[in-house]
Design a protein around this motif. Sequence first.
Motif, PDB file in Angstrom:
ATOM      1  N   VAL A 157       0.859  -1.182   0.000  1.00 17.32           N
ATOM      2  CA  VAL A 157       0.000   0.000   0.000  1.00 17.32           C
ATOM      3  C   VAL A 157       0.899   1.237   0.000  1.00 17.32           C
ATOM      4  CG1 VAL A 157      -2.223  -0.824   0.892  1.00 17.32           C
ATOM      5  CG2 VAL A 157      -0.354  -0.521   2.481  1.00 17.32           C
ATOM      6  N   PRO A 158       1.170   1.813  -1.202  1.00 17.17           N
ATOM      7  CA  PRO A 158       2.161   2.881  -1.330  1.00 17.17           C
ATOM      8  C   PRO A 158       1.896   4.063  -0.388  1.00 17.17           C
ATOM      9  CG  PRO A 158       1.509   2.102  -3.503  1.00 17.17           C
ATOM     10  CD  PRO A 158       0.583   1.441  -2.514  1.00 17.17           C
ATOM     11  N   GLY A 159       2.950   4.476   0.300  1.00 17.81           N
ATOM     12  CA  GLY A 159       2.866   5.653   1.170  1.00 17.81           C
ATOM     13  C   GLY A 159       2.352   5.384   2.572  1.00 17.81           C
ATOM     14  N   TRP A 160       1.891   4.168   2.825  1.00 22.12           N
ATOM     15  CA  TRP A 160       1.327   3.852   4.143  1.00 22.12           C
ATOM     16  C   TRP A 160       2.343   3.132   5.013  1.00 22.12           C
ATOM     17  CZ3 TRP A 160      -4.597   2.479   4.164  1.00 22.12           C
ATOM     18  CH2 TRP A 160      -5.305   3.577   3.644  1.00 22.12           C
ATOM     19  N   GLU A 161       2.149   3.212   6.330  1.00 24.68           N
ATOM     20  CA  GLU A 161       3.118   2.672   7.281  1.00 24.68           C
ATOM     21  C   GLU A 161       3.428   1.209   6.985  1.00 24.68           C
ATOM     22  OE1 GLU A 161       1.267   3.365  11.078  1.00 24.68           O
ATOM     23  OE2 GLU A 161      -0.065   1.644  10.889  1.00 24.68           O
ATOM     24  N   GLY A 162       4.699   0.840   7.189  1.00 26.02           N
ATOM     25  CA  GLY A 162       5.183  -0.481   6.817  1.00 26.02           C
ATOM     26  C   GLY A 162       4.305  -1.616   7.321  1.00 26.02           C
ATOM     27  N   ASN A 163       3.857  -1.514   8.562  1.00 22.19           N
ATOM     28  CA  ASN A 163       3.096  -2.593   9.197  1.00 22.19           C
ATOM     29  C   ASN A 163       1.818  -2.956   8.442  1.00 22.19           C
ATOM     30  OD1 ASN A 163       0.917  -3.353  11.582  1.00 22.19           O
ATOM     31  ND2 ASN A 163       2.951  -4.156  12.010  1.00 22.19           N
ATOM     32  N   ALA A 164       1.259  -1.981   7.685  1.00 20.44           N
ATOM     33  CA  ALA A 164       0.025  -2.228   6.932  1.00 20.44           C
ATOM     34  C   ALA A 164       0.297  -2.993   5.637  1.00 20.44           C
ATOM     35  CB  ALA A 164      -0.668  -0.906   6.620  1.00 20.44           C
ATOM     36  N   ASN A 165       1.558  -3.081   5.233  1.00 21.39           N
ATOM     37  CA  ASN A 165       1.946  -3.781   4.000  1.00 21.39           C
ATOM     38  C   ASN A 165       2.154  -5.267   4.326  1.00 21.39           C
ATOM     39  OD1 ASN A 165       2.850  -1.446   1.788  1.00 21.39           O
ATOM     40  ND2 ASN A 165       2.975  -0.785   3.922  1.00 21.39           N
ATOM     41  N   VAL A 166       1.071  -5.950   4.609  1.00 21.37           N
ATOM     42  CA  VAL A 166       1.106  -7.292   5.207  1.00 21.37           C
ATOM     43  C   VAL A 166       1.912  -8.278   4.352  1.00 21.37           C
ATOM     44  CG1 VAL A 166      -0.330  -9.242   5.933  1.00 21.37           C
ATOM     45  CG2 VAL A 166      -1.086  -6.884   6.365  1.00 21.37           C
ATOM     46  N   LYS A 167       2.929  -8.876   4.993  1.00 15.09           N
ATOM     47  CA  LYS A 167       3.797  -9.837   4.315  1.00 15.09           C
ATOM     48  C   LYS A 167       3.189 -11.237   4.387  1.00 15.09           C
ATOM     49  CE  LYS A 167       7.559  -8.459   6.745  1.00 15.09           C
ATOM     50  NZ  LYS A 167       8.985  -8.151   7.069  1.00 15.09           N
ATOM     51  N   TRP A 168       3.676 -12.135   3.516  1.00 12.62           N
ATOM     52  CA  TRP A 168       3.240 -13.540   3.481  1.00 12.62           C
ATOM     53  C   TRP A 168       1.718 -13.627   3.327  1.00 12.62           C
ATOM     54  CZ3 TRP A 168       5.963 -11.952   8.174  1.00 12.62           C
ATOM     55  CH2 TRP A 168       7.346 -11.894   7.959  1.00 12.62           C
ATOM     56  N   LEU A 169       1.188 -12.685   2.529  1.00 12.80           N
ATOM     57  CA  LEU A 169      -0.253 -12.516   2.347  1.00 12.80           C
ATOM     58  C   LEU A 169      -0.944 -13.823   1.966  1.00 12.80           C
ATOM     59  CD1 LEU A 169      -2.743 -10.636   1.881  1.00 12.80           C
ATOM     60  CD2 LEU A 169      -1.904 -10.331  -0.451  1.00 12.80           C
ATOM     61  N   HIS A 170      -2.019 -14.177   2.703  1.00 10.56           N
ATOM     62  CA  HIS A 170      -2.780 -15.384   2.312  1.00 10.56           C
ATOM     63  C   HIS A 170      -4.288 -15.216   2.428  1.00 10.56           C
ATOM     64  CE1 HIS A 170      -4.071 -17.781   6.088  1.00 10.56           C
ATOM     65  NE2 HIS A 170      -3.957 -16.535   6.425  1.00 10.56           N
ATOM     66  N   ARG A 171      -4.755 -14.112   3.047  1.00  6.64           N
ATOM     67  CA  ARG A 171      -6.221 -14.040   3.224  1.00  6.64           C
ATOM     68  C   ARG A 171      -6.689 -12.595   3.203  1.00  6.64           C
ATOM     69  NH1 ARG A 171     -10.252 -14.755   7.506  1.00  6.64           N
ATOM     70  NH2 ARG A 171      -8.694 -14.360   9.116  1.00  6.64           N
ATOM     71  N   LEU A 172      -7.782 -12.368   2.462  1.00  5.14           N
ATOM     72  CA  LEU A 172      -8.432 -11.060   2.396  1.00  5.14           C
ATOM     73  C   LEU A 172      -9.880 -11.268   2.824  1.00  5.14           C
ATOM     74  CD1 LEU A 172      -7.126 -10.203  -1.194  1.00  5.14           C
ATOM     75  CD2 LEU A 172      -6.307  -9.099   0.897  1.00  5.14           C
ATOM     76  N   GLU A 173     -10.236 -10.768   4.010  1.00  4.61           N
ATOM     77  CA  GLU A 173     -11.609 -10.905   4.497  1.00  4.61           C
ATOM     78  C   GLU A 173     -12.302  -9.551   4.366  1.00  4.61           C
ATOM     79  OE1 GLU A 173     -12.049 -12.484   8.457  1.00  4.61           O
ATOM     80  OE2 GLU A 173     -14.245 -12.477   8.325  1.00  4.61           O
ATOM     81  N   ILE A 205      -5.837   8.385  22.053  1.00  7.08           N
ATOM     82  CA  ILE A 205      -5.112   7.382  21.263  1.00  7.08           C
ATOM     83  C   ILE A 205      -5.582   7.508  19.817  1.00  7.08           C
ATOM     84  CG2 ILE A 205      -4.568   4.933  21.010  1.00  7.08           C
ATOM     85  CD1 ILE A 205      -5.841   4.699  23.943  1.00  7.08           C
ATOM     86  N   GLN A 206      -4.657   7.933  18.943  1.00  4.71           N
ATOM     87  CA  GLN A 206      -5.019   8.107  17.534  1.00  4.71           C
ATOM     88  C   GLN A 206      -4.779   6.804  16.782  1.00  4.71           C
ATOM     89  OE1 GLN A 206      -4.396  11.779  14.915  1.00  4.71           O
ATOM     90  NE2 GLN A 206      -2.585  10.557  14.475  1.00  4.71           N
ATOM     91  N   ARG A 207      -5.828   6.284  16.164  1.00  2.00           N
ATOM     92  CA  ARG A 207      -5.731   5.007  15.450  1.00  2.00           C
ATOM     93  C   ARG A 207      -5.835   5.227  13.944  1.00  2.00           C
ATOM     94  NH1 ARG A 207      -5.924   1.637  19.588  1.00  2.00           N
ATOM     95  NH2 ARG A 207      -7.088   2.250  21.432  1.00  2.00           N
ATOM     96  N   PHE A 208      -5.407   4.238  13.184  1.00  2.00           N
ATOM     97  CA  PHE A 208      -5.529   4.244  11.726  1.00  2.00           C
ATOM     98  C   PHE A 208      -4.862   5.464  11.085  1.00  2.00           C
ATOM     99  CE2 PHE A 208      -9.340   1.987  13.419  1.00  2.00           C
ATOM    100  CZ  PHE A 208      -8.972   0.716  13.035  1.00  2.00           C
ATOM    101  N   SER A 209      -3.703   5.860  11.599  1.00  2.00           N
ATOM    102  CA  SER A 209      -2.936   6.944  10.955  1.00  2.00           C
ATOM    103  C   SER A 209      -2.000   6.270   9.951  1.00  2.00           C
ATOM    104  CB  SER A 209      -2.167   7.766  11.989  1.00  2.00           C
ATOM    105  OG  SER A 209      -1.444   6.924  12.858  1.00  2.00           O
ATOM    106  N   PHE A 210      -2.558   5.940   8.802  1.00  2.00           N
ATOM    107  CA  PHE A 210      -1.846   5.102   7.831  1.00  2.00           C
ATOM    108  C   PHE A 210      -0.705   5.817   7.111  1.00  2.00           C
ATOM    109  CE2 PHE A 210      -6.249   3.269   7.757  1.00  2.00           C
ATOM    110  CZ  PHE A 210      -5.933   2.028   8.248  1.00  2.00           C
ATOM    111  N   HIS A 211      -0.914   7.089   6.742  1.00  2.00           N
ATOM    112  CA  HIS A 211       0.069   7.782   5.904  1.00  2.00           C
ATOM    113  C   HIS A 211       1.395   8.004   6.626  1.00  2.00           C
ATOM    114  CE1 HIS A 211      -3.555   8.981   3.610  1.00  2.00           C
ATOM    115  NE2 HIS A 211      -2.722   9.018   2.590  1.00  2.00           N
ATOM    116  N   MET A 212       2.489   7.859   5.886  1.00  2.00           N
ATOM    117  CA  MET A 212       3.785   8.318   6.374  1.00  2.00           C
ATOM    118  C   MET A 212       3.962   9.732   5.817  1.00  2.00           C
ATOM    119  SD  MET A 212       4.545   5.829   8.253  1.00  2.00           S
ATOM    120  CE  MET A 212       6.094   6.468   8.857  1.00  2.00           C
ATOM    121  N   ASP A 213       4.157  10.683   6.713  1.00  2.00           N
ATOM    122  CA  ASP A 213       4.161  12.091   6.310  1.00  2.00           C
ATOM    123  C   ASP A 213       5.508  12.484   5.679  1.00  2.00           C
ATOM    124  OD1 ASP A 213       3.181  14.666   6.001  1.00  2.00           O
ATOM    125  OD2 ASP A 213       2.448  14.798   8.059  1.00  2.00           O
TER     126      ASP A 213
END
Lengths: 201, 434
Positions: free
Chosen positions: B260-276, B300-308
């Motif tokens: 997911v270009p531009g979004w925090e590394g953790n959201a770029n799920v590795k070893w992808l096997h399932r999309l629910e 607590i700020q959640r879902f701040s996906f973008h890397m600024d």
Amino acid sequence: MPSRFLYPRCLKFMLSCLLLVTALGQVAAYADDATYTTDLGVALSPSEVSPYEITIFPSGKNLPEGKGSVKQGEGLYQNHCMMCHGEEGDEGPAARLKGSDGWFSFSDPLRVLRIDKYPILLISVGSLWPYATSIFDYIRRAMPHYAPKSLSNDEVYALTAYILYLNDLLAKESVLNEETILDISMPGKQRSVSAWPEIEL
Amino acid sequence: MKPTNVRAKSLVPVARGGLLDRRSFILSGLAFSSSLAVSNAVASDKISTSKIDQSLPPWMKTPGNGDTEYGLPSKYENHIKRDVAEHTPETSIFSIWHTPIENQRGIITPNGLHFSVNHNGVPDIDPQKHKLMIHGLVDKPLTFDVESLLRYPMVSAINFLECAGNTAPNAVSLTPLDQTAQELFGQVSGAEWSGIPLKHILQEAGLKPTAKWVIVEGADGGSHARSIPISKLLDDAIIALYQNGERLRPSQGYPMRLFVPGWEGNANVKWLHRLEVTDKPAFTKDESGLYSDILDDGKIQRFSFHMDVKSVITRPSGKQVLPEKKGFYEISGLAWSGYGKIKQVEVSADGGKTWAIAHLDQPVLSKSLTRFYIPWQWNGNSTMLLSRATDEFGRVQPTRAHWRDKYASYSFNHYNAIQAWHISSDGVVENSYA
């Protein structure tokens, strides 16, 4: 496996245009505007999906039947969790399971030293996580670290109950099951805001 | 070492502290062409036993070695390696491998040096037995094997990838730690990622009108999962199968990952096997705690996906030593923004009092590392080098003080403040707070 390609009818025309553009000396752009694809997916039946549906939602969706007590959880914790989370749940090296997030509390003067050693202890499950279902979800899919997915559903309920007890969110005599876990109100929920606009918390 | 002699027609100061105008930074070729002498060959009957000068180095007088099936860097460069963060040793709950950012040029990180964060180790996945599933709020739940996915039309883009926790020490440490750019900024890398636009897979399954989120899951021991808004997946997200022209490395998600270009590394799920596909997020482990931001008011700020928008001077940078007092140097670094293209990078060589606009190397791409540089004649005094990036939407890097005003003192994710490197009069470069 179906192997038919469903290129749009205009594909030939598109390719001709591309060749023409190239012939005119233009540089072909990245193909990120590609409008053609194929369809090689194979139908998946509900029974094939079922074993993989392990995500537990805050609504309780996908919670399995089962139950576990704080007392059972304490024993399981000592056997499977203590070596990484510490005797009290906040010693590290793994993430803090109980108490406030942040630098220190007056009841724990050693916390600053602990954070210097393990910065991840700045965050805490008890204070940040908004839903108890997420605790159940994560223990069940990923813990203990050396043997993920090895605990029974009852054992996962028991460990979830123990972590809630460590955070004063459940009484010591309590038993947690697929219904009572939805009654837990986590302090992290009230503090939550979303940076993503398309969601209400 | 030979003192630097700047070969340029004229260098015009563009800010205080010795920053120069790079437009005048042109080599003069005249000095070389005029000195060539023409020797007159004289014919002779004498037998010559003379050889090419035997003092030449040995590698010019022996046949070379054979090449290898899979190339490796020169043995003289084998000190350029990733390093693992001390508090997350390889065997611990999760490990963070930093790229040696100060030893790289251009905007592409070699695959073996790309940063990597693993929360439950690196799984050994047999591609013959690996499948991708899509189910939930779709018309047709589907499964794909790797072989089928490799037959799909693919797209490629050069993008950066950055961990939300990159540069965390500067966010939370009360005093600046004396660390290298690798230690402080080594959780960002750049690569060309190739794969299948996710929208094609979602459209093949057919989204139901209530579909709003997708729980994206990996096939690692911890079944890493993140909730991703469907609007991003229908935009520029891909199922990445290739990185820099070769199939993904295991530590980057082999056989496939979400990108997911531009979004925090953790959201770029590795070893992808399932999309629910769902209507709501799942509040998985990483969106419940570690990858949230604690704001100044305790929220607590959640879902701040973008890397600024962010930048760092990689040369010179932390713990390097400038070899020559009052020497000539080229300041070089990287800038990036998770929102789009870098528009401008300014550099200061006097601690932020004056700034000059740095040159941007082409290509300048959206959500990609962008290389900047500017020539610099150091006056030999202690000073501070700073860089400040602006993206195409006018987002500018904040000062550290401004960044910290927004967050709790212990919040460490999404740190993008202006970085300062202190230069001592001895030429020692040290991490600093401007």
